[in-house]
Design a protein around this motif. Structure first.
Motif, mmCIF file in Angstrom:
data_model
loop_
_atom_site.group_PDB
_atom_site.id
_atom_site.type_symbol
_atom_site.label_atom_id
_atom_site.label_comp_id
_atom_site.label_asym_id
_atom_site.label_seq_id
_atom_site.Cartn_x
_atom_site.Cartn_y
_atom_site.Cartn_z
ATOM 1 N N SER A 79 0.734 -1.093 -0.036
ATOM 2 C CA SER A 79 -0.142 0.053 0.041
ATOM 3 C C SER A 79 0.894 1.433 0.178
ATOM 4 O O SER A 79 1.947 1.390 0.819
ATOM 5 C CB SER A 79 -1.009 0.034 1.147
ATOM 6 O OG SER A 79 -1.422 1.264 1.346
ATOM 7 N N ALA A 81 0.206 4.337 1.005
ATOM 8 C CA ALA A 81 0.232 4.981 2.371
ATOM 9 C C ALA A 81 0.838 4.204 3.384
ATOM 10 O O ALA A 81 1.738 5.261 3.948
ATOM 11 C CB ALA A 81 -1.373 4.801 2.561
ATOM 12 N N TYR A 169 -4.676 8.536 -11.840
ATOM 13 C CA TYR A 169 -4.310 7.564 -11.031
ATOM 14 C C TYR A 169 -2.887 7.718 -10.301
ATOM 15 O O TYR A 169 -2.081 8.274 -10.941
ATOM 16 C CB TYR A 169 -4.406 6.226 -11.895
ATOM 17 C CG TYR A 169 -5.756 5.601 -12.376
ATOM 18 C CD1 TYR A 169 -6.441 4.520 -11.531
ATOM 19 C CD2 TYR A 169 -6.231 6.224 -13.392
ATOM 20 C CE1 TYR A 169 -7.632 4.527 -11.861
ATOM 21 C CE2 TYR A 169 -7.682 5.825 -13.740
ATOM 22 C CZ TYR A 169 -8.137 4.785 -13.110
ATOM 23 O OH TYR A 169 -9.500 4.410 -13.384
ATOM 24 N N VAL A 176 -4.422 2.763 -7.464
ATOM 25 C CA VAL A 176 -4.992 3.565 -6.632
ATOM 26 C C VAL A 176 -5.647 4.662 -7.395
ATOM 27 O O VAL A 176 -4.956 5.444 -8.351
ATOM 28 C CB VAL A 176 -3.831 4.318 -5.724
ATOM 29 C CG1 VAL A 176 -4.762 5.378 -4.933
ATOM 30 C CG2 VAL A 176 -3.225 3.251 -4.848
ATOM 31 N N TYR A 177 -6.829 4.827 -7.596
ATOM 32 C CA TYR A 177 -7.679 5.648 -8.324
ATOM 33 C C TYR A 177 -7.736 7.051 -7.454
ATOM 34 O O TYR A 177 -8.048 6.942 -6.537
ATOM 35 C CB TYR A 177 -9.002 5.265 -8.398
ATOM 36 C CG TYR A 177 -10.029 6.043 -9.234
ATOM 37 C CD1 TYR A 177 -9.684 6.695 -10.237
ATOM 38 C CD2 TYR A 177 -11.252 6.734 -8.609
ATOM 39 C CE1 TYR A 177 -10.651 7.639 -10.967
ATOM 40 C CE2 TYR A 177 -12.017 7.666 -9.010
ATOM 41 C CZ TYR A 177 -11.787 8.049 -10.375
ATOM 42 O OH TYR A 177 -12.713 8.978 -10.894
ATOM 43 N N CYS A 178 -7.213 8.088 -8.187
ATOM 44 C CA CYS A 178 -7.073 9.500 -7.405
ATOM 45 C C CYS A 178 -8.332 10.240 -7.715
ATOM 46 O O CYS A 178 -8.932 10.964 -6.794
ATOM 47 C CB CYS A 178 -5.848 10.267 -8.245
ATOM 48 S SG CYS A 178 -4.604 9.736 -7.770
ATOM 49 N N SER A 185 -10.965 10.937 -5.136
ATOM 50 C CA SER A 185 -11.510 9.483 -4.674
ATOM 51 C C SER A 185 -11.071 9.370 -3.132
ATOM 52 O O SER A 185 -10.485 10.126 -2.360
ATOM 53 C CB SER A 185 -10.931 8.335 -5.389
ATOM 54 O OG SER A 185 -9.429 8.235 -4.840
ATOM 55 N N THR A 186 -11.949 8.506 -2.490
ATOM 56 C CA THR A 186 -11.804 8.236 -1.099
ATOM 57 C C THR A 186 -10.317 7.646 -0.892
ATOM 58 O O THR A 186 -9.809 7.975 0.255
ATOM 59 C CB THR A 186 -12.698 7.000 -0.672
ATOM 60 O OG1 THR A 186 -14.194 7.592 -0.938
ATOM 61 C CG2 THR A 186 -12.804 6.946 0.805
ATOM 62 N N ASP A 187 -9.774 6.736 -1.700
ATOM 63 C CA ASP A 187 -8.458 6.321 -1.566
ATOM 64 C C ASP A 187 -7.463 7.536 -1.456
ATOM 65 O O ASP A 187 -6.364 7.430 -0.608
ATOM 66 C CB ASP A 187 -8.119 5.364 -2.452
ATOM 67 C CG ASP A 187 -8.935 4.077 -2.192
ATOM 68 O OD1 ASP A 187 -9.425 3.739 -1.234
ATOM 69 O OD2 ASP A 187 -8.950 3.276 -3.041
ATOM 70 N N TYR A 188 -7.745 8.403 -2.386
ATOM 71 C CA TYR A 188 -6.639 9.508 -2.646
ATOM 72 C C TYR A 188 -6.803 10.637 -1.384
ATOM 73 O O TYR A 188 -5.929 11.004 -0.884
ATOM 74 C CB TYR A 188 -6.930 10.157 -4.083
ATOM 75 C CG TYR A 188 -5.966 11.295 -4.207
ATOM 76 C CD1 TYR A 188 -4.482 10.746 -4.426
ATOM 77 C CD2 TYR A 188 -6.245 12.577 -4.287
ATOM 78 C CE1 TYR A 188 -3.504 11.426 -4.695
ATOM 79 C CE2 TYR A 188 -5.005 13.696 -4.869
ATOM 80 C CZ TYR A 188 -3.773 13.015 -4.793
ATOM 81 O OH TYR A 188 -2.792 13.735 -5.087
ATOM 82 N N ARG A 190 -7.569 9.551 1.576
ATOM 83 C CA ARG A 190 -6.911 8.981 2.664
ATOM 84 C C ARG A 190 -5.478 9.037 2.607
ATOM 85 O O ARG A 190 -4.745 9.345 3.729
ATOM 86 C CB ARG A 190 -7.320 7.417 2.641
ATOM 87 C CG ARG A 190 -6.876 6.716 3.905
ATOM 88 C CD ARG A 190 -7.277 5.118 3.955
ATOM 89 N NE ARG A 190 -8.616 5.141 3.956
ATOM 90 C CZ ARG A 190 -9.231 4.653 2.755
ATOM 91 N NH1 ARG A 190 -8.509 4.143 1.823
ATOM 92 N NH2 ARG A 190 -10.461 4.392 2.594
ATOM 93 N N MET A 191 -4.791 9.249 1.499
ATOM 94 C CA MET A 191 -3.738 9.232 1.209
ATOM 95 C C MET A 191 -3.285 10.619 1.354
ATOM 96 O O MET A 191 -2.023 10.921 2.298
ATOM 97 C CB MET A 191 -3.074 9.030 -0.452
ATOM 98 C CG MET A 191 -1.856 8.871 -0.956
ATOM 99 S SD MET A 191 -1.172 7.224 -0.245
ATOM 100 C CE MET A 191 0.736 7.571 -0.567
#
Length: 200
Positions: A79, A81, A169, A176-178, A185-188, A190-191
């Motif tokens: 990951s 992160a 991305y 990881v989709y930005c 995005s939620t993942d980005y 969080r990052m």
């Protein structure tokens, strides 16, 4: 062991020399040029001799997680992160350990048993020497790891735009989709929550 002491003194004087620090950071910057200029494909790359030269000196970045293939030992290290978090916190832990050792040495230098063998002036000189040694070690560690740690942190927020889908991305991990230009995005997000405080 005189030859070992002489070798250690030569190594220490070399490290303390300002030229060594400048050369070290210069090579770290050179190694990261390919990533910064997005020259990672066969169409856009450096000439083969220079590319081999950069690959040879890639160890200078002190990327210990990549060196031991940490993701093979634990999938969570794959990951971005977690990678950024561990890369940023390990030098902090090393410096903290350095100062824990310093305070232990200082405690011993102020103990009653220690004073039986050294007078007050000698004890003060020893404590001052300990402080210089650990302050120098802290500055040296910071100087050596700062370029590689900051590079890892900035890579964690660097997204690549794909014209076909009009989406972003993460360059270091395209899984990881930005998001898009309008919405992250939620993942980005969080990052960014993890990475931005570390950069600051």
């Amino acid at each position: 062991f005189e030859w070992m002491l002489k070798g250690l003194n030569v190594l220490r004087s070399t490290i303390e020399n300002g030229r060594f620090k400048v050369i070290w950071c210069t090579f770290q910057i050179m190694v990261s040029i390919a990533w910064t200029l997005e020259m990672n494909s066969e169409d856009t790359s450096f000439p083969a001799p220079f590319d081999k030269f950069l690959n040879f000196f890639s160890f200078i970045n002190l990327d210990f997680l990549d060196a031991v293939s940490a993701s093979c030992m634990n999938k969570r290290f794959a990951s971005p992160a977690i990678f950024v978090l561990v890369t940023s916190l390990v030098p902090v832990l090393v410096v903290s350990l350095c100062w824990v050792v310093y305070f232990c040495r200082r405690f011993v230098a102020t103990s009653a048993l220690f004073r039986k063998f050294y007078n007050i002036r000698e004890a003060e000189m020893l404590r001052a020497r300990h402080l210089r040694e650990h302050a120098h070690a802290t500055l040296l560690i910071t100087y050596l790891v700062f370029p590689s740690v900051s590079t890892a942190q900035f890579r964690g927020v660097d997204c690549h735009y794909f014209e076909e889908s009009e989406e972003y991305y993460l360059r270091v991990d395209t899984s990881v989709y930005c998001g898009t230009e309008a919405v992250y995005s939620t993942d980005y997000n969080r990052m960014l929550t993890i990475d931005c405080p570390l950069i600051a």
